[in-house]
Design a protein around this motif. Structure first.
Motif, short mmCIF file in Angstrom:
data_model
loop_
_atom_site.label_atom_id
_atom_site.label_comp_id
_atom_site.label_asym_id
_atom_site.label_seq_id
_atom_site.Cartn_x
_atom_site.Cartn_y
_atom_site.Cartn_z
N ALA A 148 0.88 -1.14 0.17
CA ALA A 148 0.15 -0.03 -0.19
C ALA A 148 0.75 1.30 -0.04
O ALA A 148 2.10 1.29 0.55
CB ALA A 148 -0.80 0.01 1.17
N THR A 162 -3.32 1.58 -5.09
CA THR A 162 -3.35 0.63 -3.86
C THR A 162 -4.72 1.11 -3.17
O THR A 162 -5.02 1.86 -3.01
CB THR A 162 -1.77 0.85 -3.16
OG1 THR A 162 -2.10 2.34 -2.84
CG2 THR A 162 -0.75 0.69 -4.18
N LYS A 187 -2.87 -3.23 -2.80
CA LYS A 187 -2.88 -4.07 -3.42
C LYS A 187 -2.65 -5.41 -2.63
O LYS A 187 -1.81 -5.43 -1.65
CB LYS A 187 -1.62 -4.27 -4.43
CG LYS A 187 -1.70 -3.10 -5.51
CD LYS A 187 -0.57 -3.08 -6.59
CE LYS A 187 -0.71 -1.68 -7.35
NZ LYS A 187 0.46 -1.76 -8.49
#
Length: 735
Positions: free
Chosen positions: A662, A729, A731
């Motif tokens: 992230a 993000t 992700k």
């Protein structure tokens, strides 16, 4: 307590408040000026605000002008400007705060020139010891605020302190028993006037000693601010890696506070400050602090604290006996500023004019020169030899003393002895308050002030997360302190291991703030700070919820640019050892530096015995030479090779199973985003890494999802308020 005692208590209390404000203003100016070159990585012109330290130049001219600037009305104006400088914390913009703060600092030095050289003996005593007690009060209050100057910590604290200061100033303005122009009984206006006229016409040999005293004053002022301005600084000069880090700032900084107070008491009852042997002790102690390690260096630092505070009253005694207060303070403050700027040049030599080999990494030279001048000034013979004690906090001016000594020896008055006892009580009381602060932080603070994880489900013991952030020294993008807001954000990320780059704020121009100690205690995490402040880097900090087994601090190869720091550490995560390599590489313009640094970092990663996490500021694009060095020779994997929109911060790993990645916007707290990743420690070397990427949080268990405190998936950069996930993000990675 009789009426005289109450009056003395109120008078000393109000002067101590004014002294406290003086030190807060001086400590606050550096970070505000530094804000501009920090953002531009260049000289900006705002550095010119340091000229406010030369405000005593108004007192160089004698006669009517001198009397005007030292008048009772002028002093009232200085007090109001100081109050305004303290209240500048509430200014609407960075520039307006800097301007208000600068006026406050200028007024503080003018106040010093007016009261230290006052014609009233009682006023001089109150001014000097109030100034000194204010310094001890600042140190003690910073203990309670975990190294932060309370005046600049938060708006509520600032309002409380400004209110108390306003009350003290009001009392001073309305006090009928102290008059700045009240003459001492032995003062003879005609004789004084004749002497002043003579001083303007004849050049006495004493002018050379006046110059040396002024330089010595500036030198001791510099050391008090740069090394003793916060009691944890000495610990940060001596720190090494785990397990033997040297004396931790909590509680060993308490010994520094004791030695500082003891130094003042040493000056009251002995003449040791004027001894050449004592000056040699001070020089040896300072060099021991700069060159020895751990406990030996800390012992030398404690000795330096004892020495500096023991000579402080002696040098100030000689300072007020110089013939021209304006000239003396201008010279002294010039020496003080040369030391502060010298410390900037020693670290930031890559971004300042006249830098390079002449300036880089030579703080020890500055400290040595300053200590030599302190010793020369302290040992300088004094015609009006008078042991400085609390019964007579500052000597009567030379020409007053000469007139008095021609008649009969001076006998200390009972009220002077009472004043001395009162000062001692203030000093002891404030030192005890500071020591109580350490105990409070040890016993009470963990129960009520440590931030707790926010609603995260218990995950498997073999799963952990790590975060990297270039921290901007704990100041936001407007120049205001950001530690409390940053702590809340870091806590909300629920990261288990955190590295903060640009985190050494123990330098005087950054506020003497101990970020490692503050965040470690606020977040309830282990902390590893390094390399040390004396090693001329911008600082690396590793925070961990798990015990740090061992660590080593590295100064990476930097033949051309600034020294690049790194920490290699082993963390015990629920019985599993994981190695971390965290770093801030050199500037992108220093090509050779970055090449050599990448090679050393890849060696550290490649030779690690356990699974590895690399958290680094690489100053190179994905796929660049240094990137390939780390992923190739270093045998590291990029947490997300598909993320091409990166430049500085990278997360890499080896022998772990990636779970998520992230990026969180900086929210105005820094110029750099936060990056975070999560892994699982494999049960065996045969267990494969997760290769499939998903943006759907429903594809992973809730315990593996990133915190919802920063919103949801966001494509592109986040330009809204607060901190938010961005750049595609968070992700997640699944088998």
């Amino acid at each position: 307590m009789n009426g005289s005692s109450i009056s003395n208590f109120i008078s000393l209390f109000r002067e101590s408040c004014i002294g406290y404000a003086f030190w807060c203003l001086v400590h606050g100016l550096g970070p505000m000026i530094w804000f501009y070159p920090l953002n531009e990585l260049d000289v900006t012109g705002y550095e010119a605000f340091v000229v406010v330290a030369f405000s005593p130049v108004l007192f160089i001219c004698r006669g009517t002008i001198n009397e005007i600037f030292g008048s009772h009305g002028a002093i009232q104006l200085y007090l109001v400007l100081m109050l305004g400088g303290c209240a500048s914390f509430h200014a609407p913009s960075t520039l307006s705060r800097l301007v208000g703060l600068s006026f406050g600092v200028a007024a503080a030095f003018l106040m010093q020139a007016s009261t230290w050289w006052s014609e009233d003996e009682q006023e001089r005593k109150l001014a000097f010891w109030g100034h000194t007690i204010g310094f001890i009060a600042l140190l003690s209050s910073r203990v309670w605020y975990v190294s932060i100057t309370p005046m600049w910590n938060d708006q509520m604290t600032n309002k409380i302190i400004v209110t108390i200061l306003a009350l003290a100033i009001g009392i001073k303005m309305l006090s009928p028993h102290i008059n700045i122009h009240h003459k001492s009984p032995t003062h003879k206006p005609k004789e004084t006037s004749e002497r002043e006229k003579t001083d303007t016409k004849e050049k006495s040999p004493e002018e050379g000693s006046d110059l040396l005293v002024s330089i010595g004053y500036g030198a001791v002022f510099f050391v008090i601010h740069a090394i003793l301005g916060e009691v944890s600084v000495i610990s940060r000069f001596t720190v090494k890696g785990f397990p033997d880090t040297g004396p931790p700032p909590t509680p060993w900084s308490g010994l520094v506070l004791v030695m500082i107070t003891a130094g003042l008491f040493l000056s009251m009852f002995t003449n040791i400050s004027k001894s050449i042997v004592w000056s040699v002790f001070g020089l040896i102690s300072s060099m021991g602090l700069m060159f020895l390690d751990r406990w030996y260096a800390f012992a030398c630092g404690a000795g330096l604290a004892l020495y500096i505070m023991s000579v402080w009253p002696t040098i100030c005694e000689k300072m007020v006996n110089t013939k021209n207060r304006g000239k003396s303070l201008v010279i002294g403050n010039a020496v003080y500023l040369s030391g502060i700027f010298g410390m900037v040049w020693c670290t930031a030599y890559n971004f300042v004019p006249f830098g390079g080999e002449l300036a880089r990494e030579r703080t020890y030279v500055i400290v040595a020169v300053m200590i030599v001048f302190v010793g020369l000034a302290a040992c300088l013979p004094n015609e009006c030899e008078k042991s400085l004690c609390l019964a007579l906090a500052l000597p009567i001016k030379r020409f007053y003393l000469q007139a008095r000594l021609q008649e009969q020896p001076q006998i200390e008055k009972p009220e002077e002895q009472n004043f001395g006892r009162l000062v001692r009580k203030f000093l002891i009381g404030l030192a005890l308050v500071g020591l109580m602060g350490f105990e409070y932080r040890n016993v009470v603070w963990p129960k009520y002030n440590v931030l707790q994880p926010l609603g995260r489900e218990k995950i498997q013991d073999k799963e952990f997360s790590a975060l990297i952030w270039t921290f901007h020294f704990g100041y936001d993008n407007r120049g205001w302190p950001s530690l409390e807001r940053a702590a809340e954000i870091l806590n909300n990320t629920q990261a288990d291991v955190i590295t903060l780059l640009e985190s050494d704020a123990s330098k005087p121009y950054l506020g003497n703030n101990d970020i490692a100690m503050w965040l470690g205690e606020r977040l309830g995490m282990y902390s590893d700070f390094g390399p040390s402040t004396r090693d001329h880097t911008w600082g690396n900090l590793l925070l961990s919820k798990y015990p740090i087994v061992k660590s080593q601090h590295h100064l990476l190869p930097s033949p051309h640019g600034e020294l690049a720091p790194a920490i290699s550490a082993t963390v015990n995560i629920s019985g599993n050892l994981v190695d971390f390599v965290v770093t801030h590489m050199g500037n992108d313009g220093d090509n050779l530096d970055r090449k050599l640094q990448a090679e050393e970092l890849s060696r550290l990663s490649r030779t690690a015995e356990n699974p590895v996490v690399f958290l680094g500021y690489v100053t190179s694009a994905p796929g660049s030479r240094d990137y390939k060095q780390l992923t190739g020779s270093g045998k590291l994997k990029d947490i997300d090779p598909t993320d091409k929109d990166r430049w500085c911060q990278y997360i890499m790993y080896r022998d772990l199973i990636r779970l998520g990645y992230a990026r969180i916007s900086n929210g105005g707290l820094s110029d750099t985003e936060l990056q975070m990743a999560r892994w699982k420690i494999p049960s065996s070397v045969e267990e494969p890494d997760n290769g499939k990427l998903t943006l759907n949080p429903d594809d992973v268990p809730s315990s593996r999802r990133f915190s919802s405190s920063f919103g949801e998936l966001h494509h592109g950069n986040w330009y809204g308020k607060g901190n938010h996930y961005h750049v595609g993000t968070p992700k997640y990675f699944v088998p």
